[in-house]
Write a protein that holds these residues in place. Structure first.
Motif, PDB file in Angstrom:
ATOM      1  N   ILE A  66     -15.829  16.106   7.547  1.00 35.40           N
ATOM      2  CA  ILE A  66     -14.901  15.233   6.838  1.00 35.40           C
ATOM      3  C   ILE A  66     -14.473  14.100   7.768  1.00 35.40           C
ATOM      4  N   GLU A  70      -9.127  12.714   5.706  1.00 34.69           N
ATOM      5  CA  GLU A  70      -9.538  13.408   4.492  1.00 34.69           C
ATOM      6  C   GLU A  70      -9.078  14.863   4.539  1.00 34.69           C
ATOM      7  N   ARG A 453      -4.685  12.765  -3.525  1.00 33.24           N
ATOM      8  CA  ARG A 453      -4.568  13.529  -2.278  1.00 33.24           C
ATOM      9  C   ARG A 453      -3.198  13.392  -1.618  1.00 33.24           C
ATOM     10  N   GLY A 510      -7.473   4.899   0.875  1.00 32.25           N
ATOM     11  CA  GLY A 510      -8.895   5.107   1.107  1.00 32.25           C
ATOM     12  C   GLY A 510      -9.792   4.211   0.283  1.00 32.25           C
ATOM     13  N   ARG A 514      -7.819   7.253  -3.601  1.00 33.13           N
ATOM     14  CA  ARG A 514      -7.347   8.385  -2.805  1.00 33.13           C
ATOM     15  C   ARG A 514      -6.723   7.874  -1.515  1.00 33.13           C
ATOM     16  N   LEU A 516      -5.560   8.765   2.601  1.00 31.92           N
ATOM     17  CA  LEU A 516      -5.950   9.509   3.794  1.00 31.92           C
ATOM     18  C   LEU A 516      -4.701   9.808   4.611  1.00 31.92           C
TER      19      LEU A 516
END
Length: 657
Positions: A66, A70, A453, A510, A514, A516
Motif C-alpha cells: 500500500i 492508504e 476513508r 487522494g 478518497r 490519505l
C-alpha cells in the motif's frame, strides 16, 4: 399448562449433575449444544480461550503493498476448535517489523463463538495515523494470543505529503490555555489584519486569565499588545473577526459562558466593548458565532450557537436557544431567531453554525451542527434561504429531505469541494468517525465518509476518537483540498483523572474521492487537547499554516514547509463595495488546464469557534498560469479575468455598478 417445560428443566438438571461427575468438558458440551439447538433458553457461560482453542487467521482483502496514507483491508477469521462456546477477546496491533516496540493497538474484538463455528470480521487500518516511515509492517495480536502476524509493505505516497514545523517559540506565540470546565468546551482564535498594516495578527481569547492580542511586526514575529489596545481581562472561549459596521476594519466578537463581547475596532487596532449597546451580549453558554449576510443588505448578521447550561450540579444539561442577530445597519442588532423556529428548532446543544450557499442560488443558507447531548438532543439542521416572502425573510428546514439530519456529536464544520465538481460539500467532526457530506447537486447530500476513508473511530483500541474542529485547505498545493481535524479527549476539571492524548488528524486528498491519512508524516499531529485549528498564510509564502488551539495546554503554530517544486498557487483577497467590506459569501472560480476550482469567502463560519484568514487560497498543482478567474459577489456583481500568472496574491474590489 403443558408439563413439557418442567420436564425439560428436570432433565437438564439431571444431565448437568451427571455430566459434572464425569467431566467438566462434557458439561460445557451439553450446555452449548442446548444453546445451539435453542430447545430452551439457557444462559451459557463461555470459557476463556486458551492456546490452541482458536485458530485465528488474518486474510488480506487488499494488496499487501500500500502507499503511504492508504489503509490496509483484511479479514479476521476465527475458528472455535473446541467442544464448547468460547469468548474470543483479541486486541490487534500494528507495528514496524524493524521496530516492534513501537506497536500501537488499533482494534479489539470480543465475540462469543459456538463450538465448531467460525467468526469473521472485516477491518481496515491506516499505518499513517501513527507511523511516518515507509517500509515493512505487520498486523498481529497483542501478546498472549495465537494470531499469526500478517506482513505488508508501505511504499512512498502517491501524492505530496503536507509538512509542518512547530515555530511557536520563535514566532513569539508561546502561551497556555487553562482547563475546560463543564460548558466551556470550545476554544478558538482569529486571524486578521487588525491594525490595517498589511500583515496578519492573531487574537486568542482566554477564559481563565488575560486574553492575548498578538500583533505581527511584519517579519512573522508577534508581540502581545492586548492591554495597550483595550483588550483587557479574561474575555471568553471563541473568537470571530468581521467588519460588522462596514468601516473597513475588523471587529471582534467573543463568546463566553455568560455575556458575550463585541469589540469595536477604531480603525487603528484599538478596541471598545459595545456588546450591550449593540444588543448582542446575551447571557447563555455560547460556544461559537458566525458572520453572514443572510438578507443581502450589505450588513453582516450574526448567528450565535448556544450549548447547554450544566446546572449547579453539573449534571442537568439543559439546552439553550441560539440567537440570530439581524444587523440593522446602525450599529445595533435585532434577534430574529423566530425566522428559524418557524421551520425547525434551535433548542439543541449548538456547537457551530455555518453560512454557505449549498444550492448555488446566490444567497447564504445555514447549517447548524448540534452536539447530541442534553435533555432533548437535536439532530443537525439545514435551513435553505428562500429570500423575501410576504414581506419577511423565509428559511425552509430541509434537513431531512437533504439527508443531513444526522444525530451525532457534531462540533466543527469544514466546507470544501473535495471532488472538484463545483458544488460545496462539507465535513462534520464527531465522537468516533466524522461525516463527509457529499453534495449531490440536486439539493441533497450523502455521507461518504466511509468510502472516502475517513474511518478513524478509535485513536487506539481503548480510546474513542474525538474530533472537534475541522478545516479544509489545499495544504500541499496540488489543486485538491485536504482536511485537518483537531482532536482531543473530553475531560472535566472535577474528574481529576489522567488524560490520554489524541494527535490531530491530517487527511490529504487522494484525488480519487478518497483521503490519505498522513497525520504522522505531516508533522501536524499535535498531541494536545486541540479544539480548533485556525488557518492563514501568516508568512505569505504561498502555503497555508495552522494555529492549533489547545485547551489545558499550549497552542501551537505549525508553519507549512511543504516542498514547492511544481506545485503552484494563487491567493485572492476579495473585497466588497456594495456589500460587506470583506465580501463574506462571495464566490471565486479558477480555471486551470486540469479543471476548475471553487472557493467561497467564509467569515468565521467554518472550523470551530474560530476565524480563518478570509483570503481565498488556490493550490494549482503544476499549472503555472490561470486560464480564468471569475468572482461573484453577494450583490450579484460579477467579474472575470483571464490569463493570470501563478504564485501571487492579488486584491480584487467589487465593481461599483
Amino acid at each position: 399448562m403443558s408439563d413439557r417445560p418442567l420436564f425439560l428443566a428436570k432433565r437438564l438438571v439431571e444431565a448437568v449433575d451427571s455430566a459434572y461427575l464425569r467431566s467438566v468438558r462434557l458439561v460445557k458440551f451439553l450446555l452449548s449444544s442446548l444453546l445451539a439447538a435453542a430447545t430452551i433458553a439457557v444462559a451459557v457461560p463461555s470459557a476463556p480461550a486458551a492456546e490452541g482453542d482458536f485458530r485465528i487467521r488474518l486474510v488480506p482483502k487488499s494488496s499487501t503493498e500500500i502507499r503511504q496514507g492508504e489503509s490496509l483491508a483484511f479479514e479476521v477469521v476465527a475458528q472455535n476448535e473446541t467442544d464448547w462456546a468460547q469468548e474470543m477477546d483479541v486486541t490487534f496491533v500494528i507495528r514496524p517489523r524493524t521496530r516492534p516496540l513501537e506497536e500501537v493497538t488499533f482494534q479489539r474484538i470480543r465475540q462469543t463463538v459456538l463450538p465448531g463455528n467460525s467468526f469473521k470480521a472485516r477491518l481496515r487500518v491506516a499505518p499513517g495515523a501513527w507511523f511516518a516511515r515507509t517500509g515493512r509492517y505487520e498486523v498481529a495480536g497483542q501478546d498472549g494470543t495465537s494470531v499469526v502476524p500478517m506482513a505488508f509493505d508501505v511504499m512512498a505516497s502517491k501524492v505530496r505529503i503536507p509538512r509542518f514545523d512547530d515555530v511557536t517559540e520563535q514566532s513569539g506565540l508561546a502561551t497556555t490555555l487553562g482547563d475546560f470546565p463543564c460548558g466551556s468546551w470550545s476554544a478558538g482564535a482569529a486571524w486578521g489584519d487588525l491594525d490595517n498594516d498589511g500583515d496578519l495578527d492573531l487574537f486568542l481569547p482566554r477564559q481563565e486569565t488575560s486574553t492575548h492580542l498578538f500583533m505581527n511586526d511584519g517579519s512573522g514575529h508577534f508581540s502581545d499588545e492586548a492591554a495597550a489596545r483595550g483588550v483587557t481581562g479574561a474575555l471568553g472561549i471563541s473568537a470571530l473577526a468581521g467588519d460588522y459596521d462596514n468601516d473597513d476594519d475588523l471587529d471582534l466578537y467573543v463568546t463566553t459562558d455568560g455575556p458575550n463581547r463585541l469589540l469595536r475596532n477604531d480603525g487603528k487596532g484599538f478596541f471598545e466593548d459595545v456588546a450591550n449597546a449593540a444588543g448582542v451580549a446575551g447571557n447563555e453558554v455560547s460556544q461559537s458565532a458566525s458572520w453572514g449576510d443572510y438578507d443581502q443588505d450589505g450588513h453582516l448578521d450574526l448567528y450565535v450557537a448556544n450549548h447547554v447550561d450544566c446546572g449547579a450540579d453539573g449534571k442537568t444539561w439543559v439546552a439553550q436557544p441560539d440567537s440570530l442577530y439581524h444587523n440593522n445597519g446602525d450599529g445595533t442588532f435585532e434577534d430574529r431567531i423566530d425566522l428559524l423556529h418557524r421551520e425547525g428548532s434551535t433548542l439543541g446543544a449548538g456547537y457551530q453554525a455555518t453560512w454557505f450557499d449549498y444550492d448555488d442560488d446566490g444567497d447564504s443558507d445555514l447549517f447548524l451542527a448540534n452536539d447530541f447531548v442534553g435533555v432533548k438532543p437535536e439532530p443537525n439542521f439545514l435551513w435553505r434561504n428562500d429570500g423575501l416572502v410576504d414581506g419577511d425573510w423565509r428559511f425552509t428546514n430541509v434537513s431531512v429531505d437533504a439527508g443531513v439530519a444526522i444525530r451525532m456529536n457534531s462540533m466543527g464544520v469544514g466546507v470544501l469541494d473535495y471532488d472538484r465538481d463545483l458544488d460545496l460539500d462539507f465535513a462534520v467532526s464527531n465522537i468516533r468517525a466524522p461525516a463527509l457530506m457529499q453534495n449531490q447537486g440536486d439539493g441533497t447530500f450523502a455521507d461518504v465518509a466511509k468510502p472516502a476513508r475517513l474511518i478513524r473511530s478509535y485513536h487506539d483500541a481503548s480510546s474513542v476518537a474525538i474530533t472537534w474542529g475541522v478545516v479544509a485547505a489545499d495544504f500541499n498545493n496540488d489543486a485538491w483540498e485536504d482536511l485537518y481535524f483537531p482532536s482531543g479527549r473530553l475531560r472535566l476539571s472535577e474528574m481529576q483523572q489522567p488524560m490520554d492524548y489524541q494527535p490531530n488528524e491530517m487527511y490529504t486528498n487522494g484525488r480519487n474521492k478518497r483521503f490519505l491519512d498522513h497525520s504522522a508524516a505531516s508533522g501536524a499531529a499535535d498531541t494536545g487537547h486541540s479544539r480548533s485549528a485556525v488557518l492563514a498564510d501568516f508568512d505569505r509564502d504561498g502555503r497555508i499554516d495552522i494555529f492549533s488551539v489547545n485547551q489545558n495546554g499550549a497552542p501551537r503554530l505549525l508553519r507549512n514547509v511543504t516542498a514547492k517544486k511544481n506545485h503552484h498557487w494563487l491567493q485572492v483577497d476579495v473585497r466588497g463595495r456594495r456589500g460587506n467590506t470583506r465580501a463574506c459569501g462571495a464566490r471565486a472560480v479558477v480555471k486551470i488546464r486540469e479543471g476548475r476550482l471553487i472557493r467561497e469567502v467564509m467569515c468565521g463560519s467554518v472550523g470551530f469557534a474560530s476565524t480563518n484568514d478570509t483570503v481565498l487560497h488556490f493550490g494549482l498543482g503544476a499549472a503555472k498560469r490561470i486560464q480564468s478567474l471569475t468572482i461573484t459577489w453577494p450583490s450579484g456583481a460579477k467579474k472575470n479575468w483571464r490569463d493570470l500568472t501563478s504564485n501571487q496574491r492579488i486584491r480584487i474590489m467589487e465593481p461599483n455598478g
